[in-house]
Design a protein around this motif. Structure first.
Motif, PDB file in Angstrom:
ATOM      1  N   ASN A 112      69.315 -49.908   7.961  1.00  0.00           N
ATOM      2  CA  ASN A 112      69.575 -50.841   9.067  1.00  0.00           C
ATOM      3  C   ASN A 112      68.507 -51.909   9.256  1.00  0.00           C
ATOM      4  O   ASN A 112      68.743 -52.921   9.899  1.00  0.00           O
ATOM      5  CB  ASN A 112      69.750 -50.068  10.372  1.00  0.00           C
ATOM      6  CG  ASN A 112      70.973 -49.181  10.364  1.00  0.00           C
ATOM      7  OD1 ASN A 112      72.054 -49.612   9.969  1.00  0.00           O
ATOM      8  ND2 ASN A 112      70.810 -47.925  10.765  1.00  0.00           N
ATOM      9  N   ASN A 113      67.306 -51.664   8.722  1.00  0.00           N
ATOM     10  CA  ASN A 113      66.206 -52.628   8.830  1.00  0.00           C
ATOM     11  C   ASN A 113      65.967 -53.068  10.274  1.00  0.00           C
ATOM     12  O   ASN A 113      65.849 -54.253  10.586  1.00  0.00           O
ATOM     13  CB  ASN A 113      66.485 -53.848   7.941  1.00  0.00           C
ATOM     14  CG  ASN A 113      66.504 -53.472   6.468  1.00  0.00           C
ATOM     15  OD1 ASN A 113      65.541 -52.932   5.941  1.00  0.00           O
ATOM     16  ND2 ASN A 113      67.623 -53.721   5.800  1.00  0.00           N
ATOM     17  N   PHE A 114      65.899 -52.061  11.179  1.00  0.00           N
ATOM     18  CA  PHE A 114      65.650 -52.354  12.588  1.00  0.00           C
ATOM     19  C   PHE A 114      64.350 -53.133  12.761  1.00  0.00           C
ATOM     20  O   PHE A 114      63.352 -52.869  12.094  1.00  0.00           O
ATOM     21  CB  PHE A 114      65.560 -51.062  13.407  1.00  0.00           C
ATOM     22  CG  PHE A 114      66.882 -50.389  13.657  1.00  0.00           C
ATOM     23  CD1 PHE A 114      67.923 -51.068  14.282  1.00  0.00           C
ATOM     24  CD2 PHE A 114      67.093 -49.076  13.276  1.00  0.00           C
ATOM     25  CE1 PHE A 114      69.143 -50.454  14.530  1.00  0.00           C
ATOM     26  CE2 PHE A 114      68.312 -48.442  13.514  1.00  0.00           C
ATOM     27  CZ  PHE A 114      69.340 -49.139  14.137  1.00  0.00           C
ATOM     28  N   VAL A 115      64.380 -54.082  13.685  1.00  0.00           N
ATOM     29  CA  VAL A 115      63.197 -54.872  14.019  1.00  0.00           C
ATOM     30  C   VAL A 115      62.235 -54.034  14.854  1.00  0.00           C
ATOM     31  O   VAL A 115      62.663 -53.331  15.770  1.00  0.00           O
ATOM     32  CB  VAL A 115      63.608 -56.125  14.831  1.00  0.00           C
ATOM     33  CG1 VAL A 115      62.433 -56.683  15.626  1.00  0.00           C
ATOM     34  CG2 VAL A 115      64.160 -57.200  13.922  1.00  0.00           C
ATOM     35  N   ASP A 116      60.960 -54.100  14.543  1.00  0.00           N
ATOM     36  CA  ASP A 116      59.950 -53.654  15.498  1.00  0.00           C
ATOM     37  C   ASP A 116      58.689 -54.497  15.303  1.00  0.00           C
ATOM     38  O   ASP A 116      58.620 -55.351  14.418  1.00  0.00           O
ATOM     39  CB  ASP A 116      59.662 -52.147  15.407  1.00  0.00           C
ATOM     40  CG  ASP A 116      58.885 -51.728  14.167  1.00  0.00           C
ATOM     41  OD1 ASP A 116      58.404 -52.614  13.426  1.00  0.00           O
ATOM     42  OD2 ASP A 116      58.748 -50.512  13.944  1.00  0.00           O
ATOM     43  N   THR A 117      57.730 -54.285  16.175  1.00  0.00           N
ATOM     44  CA  THR A 117      56.525 -55.117  16.205  1.00  0.00           C
ATOM     45  C   THR A 117      55.812 -55.141  14.863  1.00  0.00           C
ATOM     46  O   THR A 117      55.437 -56.207  14.361  1.00  0.00           O
ATOM     47  CB  THR A 117      55.559 -54.598  17.301  1.00  0.00           C
ATOM     48  OG1 THR A 117      56.272 -54.495  18.533  1.00  0.00           O
ATOM     49  CG2 THR A 117      54.379 -55.532  17.474  1.00  0.00           C
ATOM     50  N   ASP A 118      55.627 -53.965  14.261  1.00  0.00           N
ATOM     51  CA  ASP A 118      54.860 -53.885  13.019  1.00  0.00           C
ATOM     52  C   ASP A 118      55.568 -54.607  11.867  1.00  0.00           C
ATOM     53  O   ASP A 118      54.934 -55.286  11.061  1.00  0.00           O
ATOM     54  CB  ASP A 118      54.615 -52.423  12.637  1.00  0.00           C
ATOM     55  CG  ASP A 118      53.685 -51.716  13.617  1.00  0.00           C
ATOM     56  OD1 ASP A 118      52.925 -52.420  14.309  1.00  0.00           O
ATOM     57  OD2 ASP A 118      53.723 -50.475  13.688  1.00  0.00           O
TER      58      ASP A 118
END
Length: 261
Positions: free
Chosen positions: A27-33
């Motif tokens: 899914n390649n979820f977005v997060d800060t890192d």
């Protein structure tokens, strides 16, 4: 040639074109890192004279399915983040880099995933691609600078329709409103993005960066201002019953039942 050591992305270079691949499939979820690493790589390429254009792509089933709300704290920061800064502070960095970017969008681009795709200069997609800015369907305010970037790309009316309804657009619909520039078969998306980036890389590099800066003048500042506003609105909406219902409904794959409180 591989550049740098990253946890969430791979960055390499062939000829005058660099490729940044998000490696958080399916899914390649977005997060800060993850966003911070993309910004790190773009900043490295700004300082790498041989890089004249960049392809942004992703492994797995989807380009980027947005933020994984299950791993976010109440302040919107991913609980496991190493950077400690808010997602939008890292996102603002993406807009301040100078080299042209072609995004290869397959599968779904949802929420912040649309924001990531729109950050690029051009987008290549396929009929199977799906684009949805589904924030309001979650009882949430749009984010990732989309309130500034999306109207600039597809016009205020089309942007408002996407942001108000949260509807899913097919690759064909995205092409029709100018959200994507090229539509090719799924297995050719990355190759086409590379072809476009290679064509751009054939132009004079100093002139390209200069022209891009003129065309995008004020955009990074507008996105920065937008993300500040977006965060403020998200902050209070996150405490509403509608947000709780919206995220619950998404998890249960059903239509939300909003109460306006």
């Amino acid at each position: 040639m591989q550049h740098g050591t990253y946890e969430h992305i791979a960055a390499d270079m062939a000829g005058n074109v660099a490729t940044i691949e998000v490696q958080r499939g399916p899914n390649n979820f977005v997060d800060t890192d993850m966003v911070a690493e993309i910004a790190d790589a773009l900043e490295v390429y700004d300082r790498t004279a041989d890089v004249r254009a960049i392809v942004l792509c992703a492994e797995g089933k989807h380009f980027c399915a947005g933020a994984d709300f299950g791993s976010r704290g109440p302040d919107g920061v991913a609980r496991a983040t190493k950077r400690g800064r808010h997602l939008y502070k890292e996102a603002q960095r993406l807009w301040r880099t100078g080299k042209p970017i072609v995004a290869a969008v397959h599968g779904a681009a949802v929420g912040a995933g649309v924001g990531l795709a729109v950050m690029a200069d051009f987008r290549v997609a396929c009929p199977e691609a799906r684009f949805s800015t589904n924030f309001t369907r979650l009882g949430f305010h749009p984010g990732f600078g989309l309130t500034a970037s999306l109207p600039r790309l597809i016009g205020t009316q089309n942007a408002a329709m996407m942001l108000y309804t949260g509807r899913r657009l097919t690759g064909e619909e995205a092409l029709r409103i100018g959200l994507v520039d090229y539509l090719v078969p799924l297995d050719q998306v990355r190759a086409k993005a590379l072809e476009v980036a290679t064509e751009i890389a054939g132009s004079a590099p100093l002139a390209i960066v200069s022209t891009r800066e003129t065309l995008r003048r004020g955009l990074a500042d507008a996105v920065a201002q937008a993300t500040e506003r977006e965060y403020e609105e998200q902050d209070w909406l996150r405490t509403t019953a509608d947000f709780k219902e919206g995220t619950k409904a998404m998890g249960e794959r059903r239509a939300p039942n909003f109460a306006g409180r």
